[in-house]
Design an enzyme around this catalytic site. Structure first.
Site, PDB file in Angstrom:
ATOM      1  N   LYS A  35      -2.329   5.454  -4.695  1.00  0.00           N
ATOM      2  CA  LYS A  35      -3.319   4.385  -4.878  1.00  0.00           C
ATOM      3  C   LYS A  35      -2.719   3.288  -5.737  1.00  0.00           C
ATOM      4  CE  LYS A  35      -6.832   4.583  -7.841  1.00  0.00           C
ATOM      5  NZ  LYS A  35      -6.795   3.270  -8.579  1.00  0.00           N
ATOM      6  N   LYS A  64     -11.162  -3.362  -4.359  1.00  0.00           N
ATOM      7  CA  LYS A  64     -12.630  -3.476  -4.486  1.00  0.00           C
ATOM      8  C   LYS A  64     -13.115  -4.898  -4.213  1.00  0.00           C
ATOM      9  CE  LYS A  64     -12.894   0.204  -8.013  1.00  0.00           C
ATOM     10  NZ  LYS A  64     -11.440   0.379  -8.281  1.00  0.00           N
ATOM     11  N   PHE A  65     -12.841  -5.400  -3.023  1.00  0.00           N
ATOM     12  CA  PHE A  65     -13.239  -6.765  -2.675  1.00  0.00           C
ATOM     13  C   PHE A  65     -14.751  -6.948  -2.776  1.00  0.00           C
ATOM     14  CE2 PHE A  65      -9.328  -6.283   0.078  1.00  0.00           C
ATOM     15  CZ  PHE A  65      -8.523  -7.080  -0.719  1.00  0.00           C
ATOM     16  N   ASP A  67     -17.149 -10.539  -2.402  1.00  0.00           N
ATOM     17  CA  ASP A  67     -17.252 -11.993  -2.330  1.00  0.00           C
ATOM     18  C   ASP A  67     -18.121 -12.330  -1.124  1.00  0.00           C
ATOM     19  OD1 ASP A  67     -16.590 -14.845  -2.529  1.00  0.00           O
ATOM     20  OD2 ASP A  67     -14.797 -14.210  -3.628  1.00  0.00           O
ATOM     21  N   ARG A 182     -10.713  16.172 -12.225  1.00  0.00           N
ATOM     22  CA  ARG A 182      -9.862  16.643 -13.316  1.00  0.00           C
ATOM     23  C   ARG A 182      -9.726  18.154 -13.236  1.00  0.00           C
ATOM     24  NH1 ARG A 182      -9.313  11.974 -13.729  1.00  0.00           N
ATOM     25  NH2 ARG A 182      -9.452  10.598 -15.536  1.00  0.00           N
ATOM     26  N   ARG A 212      -4.149  10.622 -14.380  1.00  0.00           N
ATOM     27  CA  ARG A 212      -3.396  11.136 -15.519  1.00  0.00           C
ATOM     28  C   ARG A 212      -3.044  12.624 -15.473  1.00  0.00           C
ATOM     29  NH1 ARG A 212      -6.918   7.188 -19.291  1.00  0.00           N
ATOM     30  NH2 ARG A 212      -8.177   7.379 -17.412  1.00  0.00           N
TER      31      ARG A 212
END
Length: 236
Positions: A35, A64-65, A67, A182, A212
């Site tokens: 990603k 994350k468009f 508009d 996680r 992470r």
């Protein structure tokens, strides 16, 4: 688009290109997808995405468009030119915006998957109330997921805690891409609505976005293989 069966999407959230490339060298495109989000894309541009794709990785371009419909449709088309596997937009942009993006991509002989962000996994009840949403995050996630499905998109980005209800109501073909995953041994960091990889898959997730726990691990490939094993066991 390159192709792998892995359900794990590794989030490359680094301030510098070399840090990301060092990690990519230690991973394997047959074991994961990647990603690329706003920070790295803004710093490094389309060339970085193409570089990763040329190394054999399927890329989820996480921009994350949001508009006006024509602008988002054009942006999605431009993203598809990079050969990415998946792109996303905000479901809160509305039906016309989502349909415009989908219709533009359908003009291509081969198109990336198009999914919509529902409620960010960092947001809790108080957070969504501050921006004018009523009710619990799960209620709003389901409402936006239904709107996304009606608009003809491939699926949504949602918390794994909402996955089971979305899966129940919208069926098996609707993709659920879930951050906030996680392993039980990892810290929650800034995610509020989290779940382990196995539990997320059992709940109905299609793909898991993991950052992470892999990118900050002493041995990233070992961490990735452990998560893949957990996913495989849950699917079996």
């Amino acid at each position: 688009m390159n192709g792998t069966d892995s359900k794990v999407i590794v989030a490359l959230d680094f301030p510098q290109q070399q840090q990301a490339l060092d990690l990519v060298e230690r991973l394997d495109p047959s074991l994961c997808r990647l990603k690329v989000g706003k920070e790295m894309f803004t710093r490094l541009g389309p060339q970085f995405v193409e570089q990763l794709s040329n190394r054999g990785y399927d890329i989820f371009l996480d921009l994350k468009f949001h508009d006006i419909p024509n602008t988002v449709a054009a942006a999605c088309d431009a993203a598809a030119d990079l050969g990415v596997w998946m792109i996303n937009l905000h479901a809160s942009g509305g039906r016309r915006m989502m349909m415009a993006a989908r219709e533009r991509l359908e003009q291509r002989s081969e198109r990336p998957l198009l999914v919509a962000v529902t409620i960010l996994t960092s947001l809790g009840v108080e957070d969504i109330a501050e921006v004018g949403y009523q009710g619990e995050p799960a209620e709003n996630v389901l409402r936006l997921a239904k709107l996304t499905d009606e608009s003809g998109l491939d699926g949504v980005v949602c918390s794994p805690r909402e996955a089971s209800e979305i899966r129940r109501q919208l069926g098996q073909d609707f993709l659920l891409v879930t951050p906030g995953v996680r392993p039980s041994s990892a810290a929650k960091d800034d995610q509020r609505r989290v779940m382990t990889p196995a539990d997320a898959m059992v709940a109905g997730s299609s793909y898991l976005v993991v950052g992470r726990p892999i990118t900050a691990a002493d041995d990233p490939i070992q961490a990735l293989q452990a998560i893949n094993a957990e996913v495989s066991e849950s699917l079996a």
